[in-house]
Design a protein around this motif. Structure first.
Motif, PDB file in Angstrom:
ATOM      1  N   LEU A   1       1.834 -10.630 -15.314  1.00  0.00           N
ATOM      2  CA  LEU A   1       2.878  -9.619 -15.495  1.00  0.00           C
ATOM      3  C   LEU A   1       2.403  -8.480 -16.388  1.00  0.00           C
ATOM      4  O   LEU A   1       2.577  -7.304 -16.056  1.00  0.00           O
ATOM      5  N   VAL A   2       1.799  -8.824 -17.507  1.00  0.00           N
ATOM      6  CA  VAL A   2       1.353  -7.799 -18.453  1.00  0.00           C
ATOM      7  C   VAL A   2       0.169  -7.007 -17.894  1.00  0.00           C
ATOM      8  O   VAL A   2       0.127  -5.772 -17.991  1.00  0.00           O
ATOM      9  N   LEU A   3      -0.785  -7.702 -17.287  1.00  0.00           N
ATOM     10  CA  LEU A   3      -1.970  -7.022 -16.764  1.00  0.00           C
ATOM     11  C   LEU A   3      -1.619  -6.051 -15.638  1.00  0.00           C
ATOM     12  O   LEU A   3      -2.110  -4.918 -15.605  1.00  0.00           O
ATOM     13  N   LEU A   4      -0.762  -6.479 -14.726  1.00  0.00           N
ATOM     14  CA  LEU A   4      -0.376  -5.592 -13.624  1.00  0.00           C
ATOM     15  C   LEU A   4       0.421  -4.399 -14.127  1.00  0.00           C
ATOM     16  O   LEU A   4       0.265  -3.279 -13.629  1.00  0.00           O
ATOM     17  N   PHE A   5       1.288  -4.639 -15.094  1.00  0.00           N
ATOM     18  CA  PHE A   5       2.029  -3.511 -15.673  1.00  0.00           C
ATOM     19  C   PHE A   5       1.068  -2.488 -16.271  1.00  0.00           C
ATOM     20  O   PHE A   5       1.197  -1.280 -16.050  1.00  0.00           O
ATOM     21  N   LEU A   6       0.087  -2.976 -17.019  1.00  0.00           N
ATOM     22  CA  LEU A   6      -0.868  -2.086 -17.660  1.00  0.00           C
ATOM     23  C   LEU A   6      -1.747  -1.375 -16.642  1.00  0.00           C
ATOM     24  O   LEU A   6      -1.893  -0.147 -16.677  1.00  0.00           O
ATOM     25  N   LEU A   7      -2.320  -2.118 -15.710  1.00  0.00           N
ATOM     26  CA  LEU A   7      -3.294  -1.554 -14.775  1.00  0.00           C
ATOM     27  C   LEU A   7      -2.656  -0.633 -13.743  1.00  0.00           C
ATOM     28  O   LEU A   7      -3.283   0.327 -13.294  1.00  0.00           O
ATOM     29  N   MET A   8      -1.411  -0.905 -13.356  1.00  0.00           N
ATOM     30  CA  MET A   8      -0.793  -0.125 -12.291  1.00  0.00           C
ATOM     31  C   MET A   8      -0.026   1.091 -12.786  1.00  0.00           C
ATOM     32  O   MET A   8       0.202   2.027 -12.017  1.00  0.00           O
ATOM     33  N   TRP A   9       0.372   1.096 -14.060  1.00  0.00           N
ATOM     34  CA  TRP A   9       1.104   2.256 -14.569  1.00  0.00           C
ATOM     35  C   TRP A   9       0.261   3.147 -15.483  1.00  0.00           C
ATOM     36  O   TRP A   9       0.562   4.327 -15.639  1.00  0.00           O
ATOM     37  N   LEU A  10      -0.775   2.600 -16.071  1.00  0.00           N
ATOM     38  CA  LEU A  10      -1.616   3.405 -16.956  1.00  0.00           C
ATOM     39  C   LEU A  10      -2.242   4.609 -16.246  1.00  0.00           C
ATOM     40  O   LEU A  10      -2.241   5.715 -16.800  1.00  0.00           O
ATOM     41  N   PRO A  11      -2.779   4.479 -15.007  1.00  0.00           N
ATOM     42  CA  PRO A  11      -3.417   5.636 -14.368  1.00  0.00           C
ATOM     43  C   PRO A  11      -2.502   6.840 -14.199  1.00  0.00           C
ATOM     44  O   PRO A  11      -2.920   7.982 -14.458  1.00  0.00           O
ATOM     45  N   ILE A  12      -1.256   6.616 -13.769  1.00  0.00           N
ATOM     46  CA  ILE A  12      -0.368   7.747 -13.523  1.00  0.00           C
ATOM     47  C   ILE A  12      -0.020   8.478 -14.816  1.00  0.00           C
ATOM     48  O   ILE A  12       0.075   9.709 -14.851  1.00  0.00           O
ATOM     49  N   PHE A  13       0.123   7.748 -15.920  1.00  0.00           N
ATOM     50  CA  PHE A  13       0.412   8.398 -17.200  1.00  0.00           C
ATOM     51  C   PHE A  13      -0.822   9.129 -17.730  1.00  0.00           C
ATOM     52  O   PHE A  13      -0.693  10.192 -18.341  1.00  0.00           O
TER      53      PHE A  13
END
Length: 373
Positions: free
Chosen positions: A268-280
């Motif tokens: 849960l934490v890894l996917l949140f970080l990896l999938m939302w970090l690029p757009i920000f």
């Protein structure tokens, strides 16, 4: 005329008083070296939209069909599914812009597309955050302090209301601009903030969105799930001692559930970080780019980061629904309707229940994570 990286135009701003300034094209890109790239982008966007629509709709209707699944966590998961669908619904429109090479959908769609996508992205992120808070409270707090279903509905209503209001300025400042391009004119959906000599509004907006929309939720997610994992490891040895008095099958079942819990929380934490970090990161770079004389970021980078975020909308329904045993069993039964004799094991076998009644009082952390609050 177009900038060297095909994603910027230079023009005269007479509305906000910027004078000669640059406009980022966001959804359009011109003079591409390979004409097949827009088709690849369009196919990826359509595929992500269809996958998100089917997955979230399936999980949503499986939850609302049965009254026993209408719990706090499942209300939040349903809200997450709705936000996922709305967020991905803009993909076909963006695909059309990538294929046409110009903005053909008008000013209203330009404003509403960005507005709705920002709203839904924020609701998605904060719903995942509230789910982590609910699980934290279920494990560490007394039952009287847990979130009730009515409270969950109020949280959902307040969340949507706040983000609707927060992003109104974004809808106001997105607009369609026309530029000469060769022998024709090109329309782009672009953003232009008001010119304030004392305050750079675009910088304040970008920093605020990154902090409130990503950094703070990430901190809350990491804190809650780290505390849950920490307590899990502390209690695991005592729980395994109780279970060890039972059959080897019971022990194996407990171990498998514990391992699955750890994997799910980390995922849960890894996917949140990896999938939302690029757009920000891309939003920050676009802001930094706009403050420089030379523009370097391409809209292709933005579309790539958006596709990664759309991937989160695709995996969310399955990632969060498998944390609930009742919903998981209903989904598996729906998929396996052709064989009604398939028996799907529950997370707590009869042997497990008998052991917990005799030697261990109260639910385990794994049960608290998968049960309703």
């Amino acid at each position: 005329m177009a900038n060297k990286n095909k994603s910027y135009f230079v023009g005269l701003d007479q509305e906000y008083g910027w004078g000669n300034t640059t406009y980022f094209s966001y959804f359009s890109e011109f003079n591409r070296p390979w004409c097949g790239l827009p088709y690849i982008e369009a196919i990826a966007l359509i595929f992500l939209f269809m996958f998100s629509l089917l997955g979230n709709s399936f999980v949503f209707f499986q939850m609302v069909k049965v009254r026993s699944t209408r719990t706090v966590t499942n209300y939040l998961i349903c809200n997450l599914a709705v936000a996922d669908i709305l967020f991905s619904s803009g993909s076909p429109l963006i695909a059309a812009a990538r294929l046409s090479g110009t903005w053909i959908l008008g000013t209203f769609v330009c404003k509403m597309l960005v507005y709705v996508m920002f709203i839904c992205a924020s609701v998605m992120i904060w719903t995942m955050t509230v789910i982590s808070i609910d699980r934290y409270i279920c494990i560490f707090k007394k039952s009287t302090k847990k979130i009730t279903p009515n409270m969950a509905l109020c949280i959902i209503f307040v969340l949507w209301t706040l983000v609707f209001i927060a992003f109104v300025p974004l809808a106001m400042h997105f607009t369609v601009k026309k530029f000469p391009f060769g022998n024709t004119d090109i329309d782009i959906c672009t953003l232009m903030w008001a010119n304030n000599p004392n305050v750079r509004i675009s910088l304040i907006f970008t920093v605020s969105v990154c902090l409130v929309g990503f950094v703070i939720p990430l901190i809350i997610l990491v804190f809650n799930y780290f505390r849950i994992l920490k307590k899990f490891w502390k209690t695991r040895r005592s729980v395994m001692t109780v279970v060890s008095s039972n059959t080897s099958k019971s022990v194996k079942s407990r171990k498998q559930r514990d391992i699955r819990l750890v994997k799910n929380l980390i995922l849960l934490v890894l996917l949140f970080l990896l999938m939302w970090l690029p757009i920000f990161i891309v939003f920050v770079l676009i802001q930094a780019d706009g403050m420089q004389e030379e523009m370097e970021i391409s809209s292709q980078v933005l579309i790539g980061a958006l596709c990664v975020a759309l991937g989160n909308a695709c995996v969310n329904p399955f990632l969060y629904s498998i944390m609930n045993d009742k919903v998981k069993r209903r989904i598996l039964r729906a998929v396996c309707t052709w064989n009604r004799r398939i028996q799907i094991p529950t997370s707590d076998s009869k042997t497990d229940n008998s052991a917990s009644k005799t030697a261990y009082q109260g639910p385990s952390i794994g049960q608290s994570m998968t049960s309703s609050s």
